[in-house]
Scaffold this motif. Structure first.
Motif, PDB file in Angstrom:
ATOM      1  N   THR A   1     -19.238   2.489 -14.098  1.00  0.00           N
ATOM      2  CA  THR A   1     -18.238   2.856 -13.259  1.00  0.00           C
ATOM      3  C   THR A   1     -17.363   1.401 -12.908  1.00  0.00           C
ATOM      4  O   THR A   1     -17.947   0.585 -12.495  1.00  0.00           O
ATOM      5  N   ILE A   2     -16.043   1.690 -13.123  1.00  0.00           N
ATOM      6  CA  ILE A   2     -15.094   0.474 -12.720  1.00  0.00           C
ATOM      7  C   ILE A   2     -14.180   1.065 -11.745  1.00  0.00           C
ATOM      8  O   ILE A   2     -13.697   1.906 -12.119  1.00  0.00           O
ATOM      9  N   THR A   3     -13.952   0.085 -10.771  1.00  0.00           N
ATOM     10  CA  THR A   3     -12.611   0.335 -10.055  1.00  0.00           C
ATOM     11  C   THR A   3     -11.454  -0.498 -10.528  1.00  0.00           C
ATOM     12  O   THR A   3     -11.549  -1.838 -10.524  1.00  0.00           O
ATOM     13  N   ALA A   4     -10.196   0.084 -10.997  1.00  0.00           N
ATOM     14  CA  ALA A   4      -9.386  -0.842 -11.387  1.00  0.00           C
ATOM     15  C   ALA A   4      -7.837  -0.183 -10.866  1.00  0.00           C
ATOM     16  O   ALA A   4      -7.830   0.800 -10.387  1.00  0.00           O
ATOM     17  N   TYR A   5      -6.772  -1.039 -10.922  1.00  0.00           N
ATOM     18  CA  TYR A   5      -5.732  -1.051 -10.365  1.00  0.00           C
ATOM     19  C   TYR A   5      -4.803  -0.882 -11.263  1.00  0.00           C
ATOM     20  O   TYR A   5      -4.558  -1.817 -12.334  1.00  0.00           O
ATOM     21  N   VAL A   6      -3.450  -0.079 -11.336  1.00  0.00           N
ATOM     22  CA  VAL A   6      -2.457  -0.179 -12.100  1.00  0.00           C
ATOM     23  C   VAL A   6      -1.082  -0.230 -11.292  1.00  0.00           C
ATOM     24  O   VAL A   6      -0.994   0.469 -10.307  1.00  0.00           O
ATOM     25  N   SER A   7      -0.210  -0.992 -11.828  1.00  0.00           N
ATOM     26  CA  SER A   7       0.913  -1.499 -11.219  1.00  0.00           C
ATOM     27  C   SER A   7       1.916  -0.309 -11.090  1.00  0.00           C
ATOM     28  O   SER A   7       2.239   0.546 -11.990  1.00  0.00           O
ATOM     29  N   THR A   8       2.425  -0.115 -10.013  1.00  0.00           N
ATOM     30  CA  THR A   8       3.401   0.897  -9.661  1.00  0.00           C
ATOM     31  C   THR A   8       4.638   0.741 -10.346  1.00  0.00           C
ATOM     32  O   THR A   8       5.504   1.432 -10.076  1.00  0.00           O
ATOM     33  N   THR A   9       4.785  -0.451 -11.069  1.00  0.00           N
ATOM     34  CA  THR A   9       6.235  -0.606 -11.952  1.00  0.00           C
ATOM     35  C   THR A   9       5.838   0.020 -13.180  1.00  0.00           C
ATOM     36  O   THR A   9       6.834   0.254 -13.818  1.00  0.00           O
ATOM     37  N   ASP A  10       4.625   0.656 -13.500  1.00  0.00           N
ATOM     38  CA  ASP A  10       4.484   1.210 -14.739  1.00  0.00           C
ATOM     39  C   ASP A  10       5.150   2.521 -14.700  1.00  0.00           C
ATOM     40  O   ASP A  10       5.258   3.032 -13.433  1.00  0.00           O
ATOM     41  N   GLN A  11       5.952   3.035 -15.611  1.00  0.00           N
ATOM     42  CA  GLN A  11       6.703   4.032 -15.856  1.00  0.00           C
ATOM     43  C   GLN A  11       5.969   5.281 -15.317  1.00  0.00           C
ATOM     44  O   GLN A  11       6.807   5.995 -14.455  1.00  0.00           O
ATOM     45  N   ARG A  12       4.589   5.639 -15.680  1.00  0.00           N
ATOM     46  CA  ARG A  12       3.934   6.727 -14.995  1.00  0.00           C
ATOM     47  C   ARG A  12       3.754   6.782 -13.763  1.00  0.00           C
ATOM     48  O   ARG A  12       3.772   7.686 -13.030  1.00  0.00           O
ATOM     49  N   GLU A  13       3.659   5.236 -13.086  1.00  0.00           N
ATOM     50  CA  GLU A  13       3.202   5.282 -11.630  1.00  0.00           C
ATOM     51  C   GLU A  13       4.391   5.436 -10.870  1.00  0.00           C
ATOM     52  O   GLU A  13       4.241   5.971  -9.687  1.00  0.00           O
ATOM     53  N   SER A  14       5.397   4.803 -11.262  1.00  0.00           N
ATOM     54  CA  SER A  14       6.518   4.439 -10.302  1.00  0.00           C
ATOM     55  C   SER A  14       7.309   5.914  -9.732  1.00  0.00           C
ATOM     56  O   SER A  14       7.748   5.910  -8.682  1.00  0.00           O
ATOM     57  N   ALA A  15       6.987   7.018 -10.408  1.00  0.00           N
ATOM     58  CA  ALA A  15       7.573   8.192 -10.089  1.00  0.00           C
ATOM     59  C   ALA A  15       6.794   8.914  -9.239  1.00  0.00           C
ATOM     60  O   ALA A  15       7.195   9.908  -8.423  1.00  0.00           O
ATOM     61  N   VAL A  16       5.527   8.495  -8.867  1.00  0.00           N
ATOM     62  CA  VAL A  16       4.602   9.271  -8.248  1.00  0.00           C
ATOM     63  C   VAL A  16       4.101   8.407  -6.807  1.00  0.00           C
ATOM     64  O   VAL A  16       2.902   9.096  -5.990  1.00  0.00           O
ATOM     65  N   VAL A  17       4.761   7.167  -6.475  1.00  0.00           N
ATOM     66  CA  VAL A  17       4.370   6.607  -5.515  1.00  0.00           C
ATOM     67  C   VAL A  17       4.698   7.366  -4.036  1.00  0.00           C
ATOM     68  O   VAL A  17       5.987   7.637  -3.807  1.00  0.00           O
ATOM     69  N   PRO A  18       3.765   7.684  -3.112  1.00  0.00           N
ATOM     70  CA  PRO A  18       4.195   8.369  -2.106  1.00  0.00           C
ATOM     71  C   PRO A  18       5.117   7.626  -1.179  1.00  0.00           C
ATOM     72  O   PRO A  18       5.114   6.494  -1.089  1.00  0.00           O
ATOM     73  N   LYS A  19       5.790   8.507  -0.453  1.00  0.00           N
ATOM     74  CA  LYS A  19       7.030   7.910   0.298  1.00  0.00           C
ATOM     75  C   LYS A  19       6.392   6.856   1.394  1.00  0.00           C
ATOM     76  O   LYS A  19       6.874   5.893   1.633  1.00  0.00           O
ATOM     77  N   GLU A  20       5.506   7.117   1.947  1.00  0.00           N
ATOM     78  CA  GLU A  20       4.925   6.563   3.117  1.00  0.00           C
ATOM     79  C   GLU A  20       4.135   5.303   2.654  1.00  0.00           C
ATOM     80  O   GLU A  20       4.043   4.290   3.330  1.00  0.00           O
ATOM     81  N   VAL A  21       3.517   5.219   1.276  1.00  0.00           N
ATOM     82  CA  VAL A  21       3.235   4.095   0.716  1.00  0.00           C
ATOM     83  C   VAL A  21       4.429   2.881   0.456  1.00  0.00           C
ATOM     84  O   VAL A  21       4.345   1.718   0.688  1.00  0.00           O
ATOM     85  N   GLN A  22       5.472   3.480  -0.205  1.00  0.00           N
ATOM     86  CA  GLN A  22       6.559   2.650  -0.339  1.00  0.00           C
ATOM     87  C   GLN A  22       7.246   2.123   1.010  1.00  0.00           C
ATOM     88  O   GLN A  22       7.488   0.838   1.012  1.00  0.00           O
ATOM     89  N   VAL A  23       7.267   2.897   2.248  1.00  0.00           N
ATOM     90  CA  VAL A  23       7.719   2.327   3.545  1.00  0.00           C
ATOM     91  C   VAL A  23       6.503   1.400   3.948  1.00  0.00           C
ATOM     92  O   VAL A  23       7.197   0.239   4.529  1.00  0.00           O
ATOM     93  N   ALA A  24       5.542   1.580   3.925  1.00  0.00           N
ATOM     94  CA  ALA A  24       4.469   0.647   4.334  1.00  0.00           C
ATOM     95  C   ALA A  24       4.578  -0.608   3.764  1.00  0.00           C
ATOM     96  O   ALA A  24       4.354  -1.483   4.429  1.00  0.00           O
ATOM     97  N   ALA A  25       4.801  -0.426   2.431  1.00  0.00           N
ATOM     98  CA  ALA A  25       4.759  -1.812   1.592  1.00  0.00           C
ATOM     99  C   ALA A  25       6.052  -2.600   1.939  1.00  0.00           C
ATOM    100  O   ALA A  25       5.852  -3.938   1.947  1.00  0.00           O
ATOM    101  N   VAL A  26       7.197  -1.936   2.279  1.00  0.00           N
ATOM    102  CA  VAL A  26       8.527  -2.802   2.555  1.00  0.00           C
ATOM    103  C   VAL A  26       8.007  -3.316   4.200  1.00  0.00           C
ATOM    104  O   VAL A  26       8.629  -4.502   4.283  1.00  0.00           O
ATOM    105  N   GLN A  27       7.633  -2.652   4.889  1.00  0.00           N
ATOM    106  CA  GLN A  27       7.266  -2.980   6.192  1.00  0.00           C
ATOM    107  C   GLN A  27       6.420  -4.241   6.283  1.00  0.00           C
ATOM    108  O   GLN A  27       6.347  -5.205   7.184  1.00  0.00           O
ATOM    109  N   ARG A  28       5.328  -3.973   5.373  1.00  0.00           N
ATOM    110  CA  ARG A  28       4.297  -5.304   5.219  1.00  0.00           C
ATOM    111  C   ARG A  28       4.853  -6.399   4.985  1.00  0.00           C
ATOM    112  O   ARG A  28       4.655  -7.694   5.471  1.00  0.00           O
ATOM    113  N   SER A  29       5.884  -6.312   3.968  1.00  0.00           N
ATOM    114  CA  SER A  29       6.557  -7.753   3.374  1.00  0.00           C
ATOM    115  C   SER A  29       7.718  -8.023   4.465  1.00  0.00           C
ATOM    116  O   SER A  29       7.129  -9.546   4.558  1.00  0.00           O
TER     117      SER A  29
END
Length: 341
Positions: free
Chosen positions: A162-190
């Motif tokens: 068992t491995i835990t791995a991470y995939v960048s949200t710039t990946d084409q498959r991932e970019s379309a499904v990032v929840p809005k609240e995650v996007q907002v929290a990431a901007v606010q964190r920056s």
């Protein structure tokens, strides 16, 4: 003084190998300066080669393992020292160190080569694993989707399957499904970090993590990534508290640590893990774990004949857990735990 200290360090590492790192044992104990049981023999050899460059002396006790003279032994260490320095990166795992010794001392007496390997607790030639460099099939039957992960952290390996791995949200498959609240929290964190409001930034990052994402440092850049828990398809490794459980975990860590993985997902299990075939630098990870005797072919869920073949090869060589006459199967161990036995 320096030469004596270096020689002492090599002797300490070999002593630690003898006490806590026998091949049939399964210990969490760390060796000299935090060296793990899986790498203590490699570290002892590296220390002895360094000592030889300073003193021109081979380690004490080697003569009881080999048949050739001290002069011949010095010749081996001279060759090995050069080979070690020229290998980039230097050997890290016992298998890598063993291959370097075998290749460098090719043509020398078998008893000497095997004696030297035994002296450091390194794998003998007949139990070294040959892996097939493969290209994953483009669209295997049953494939749901494919992932390309960010480099895997050693702490992300839970056990031998068992491995835990991470995939960048710039990946084409991932970019379309990032929840809005995650996007907002990431901007606010920056913004919070730019204002040096680190308490608020940490609070926002916790929110991101709770939603199944994380901000990861990759080559000095922050990357928003989605978390995936991956279960290696078709194998079952010993649980962490079982015999060979820690060795299986260490081996999987050695394979994937710091590497980007290609993950072919076929299913999702009841624990929300993605059941997948995993490839790392052209190596099929399940093949490596089976051939090294650190996992069973999980026949109840996977009927692929090549996995059965790799397990049988490990059984025949009696490597890993197959060194035991009757190793306990992890599914039986889990069943006994559930039933309180």
């Amino acid at each position: 003084m320096i030469s004596c200290l270096v020689a002492f360090m090599g002797n300490v590492l070999r002593l630690l190998y003898g006490q806590c790192c026998k091949p049939a044992a399964d210990s969490d104990a760390a060796g000299y300066h935090g060296v793990t049981p899986a790498t203590v023999g490699v570290s002892a050899l590296a220390q002895d080669l360094y000592s030889f460059e300073i003193t021109s002396q081979v380690p004490q006790g080697l003569g009881t393992h080999v048949v050739s003279s001290k002069k011949a032994q010095a010749n081996w260490y001279r060759k090995l020292s050069v080979a070690w320095r020229e290998t980039k990166p230097p050997p890290i795992t016992p298998e890598e160190a063993s291959r370097l010794v075998i290749l460098t001392l090719k043509g020398h007496q078998k008893a000497d080569v095997e004696g030297l390997l035994t002296f450091y607790g390194l794998p003998l030639p007949h139990i070294l694993v040959e892996l097939t460099t493969v290209t994953p099939p483009s669209r295997p039957q049953g494939l749901k989707f494919e992932l390309y992960t960010l480099p895997v952290d050693a702490k992300a390996v839970a056990d031998g399957d068992t491995i835990t791995a991470y995939v960048s949200t710039t990946d084409q498959r991932e970019s379309a499904v990032v929840p809005k609240e995650v996007q907002v929290a990431a901007v606010q964190r920056s913004k919070a970090r730019a204002q040096k409001n680190y308490d608020k930034a940490d609070e926002l990052h916790k929110k991101i993590i709770d939603l199944g994402y994380r901000v990861i440092q990759v080559q000095n850049q922050e990357v928003l990534a989605r978390k995936y828990r991956i279960r290696l398809r078709g194998i079952d490794a010993p649980e962490s508290k079982m015999d060979y459980g820690q060795r299986a975990k260490e081996e999987l860590t050695n394979i994937v640590q710091g590497k980007c993985l290609r993950v072919l997902v076929f299913d999702e299990d009841r624990y929300s893990r993605f059941v997948a075939d995993v490839y790392c630098n052209g190596i099929f990870v399940q093949e490596s774990m089976l051939k090294k005797g650190l996992a069973w072919h999980y026949k109840a869920y996977d009927q692929r004949p090549e996995l059965d073949k790799w397990e049988r090869e490990a059984r025949a060589k009696r490597v890993g857990l197959w060194a035991s006459s009757n190793p306990q199967m992890p599914w039986e161990w889990r069943k006994n735990k559930r039933e309180g036995r």
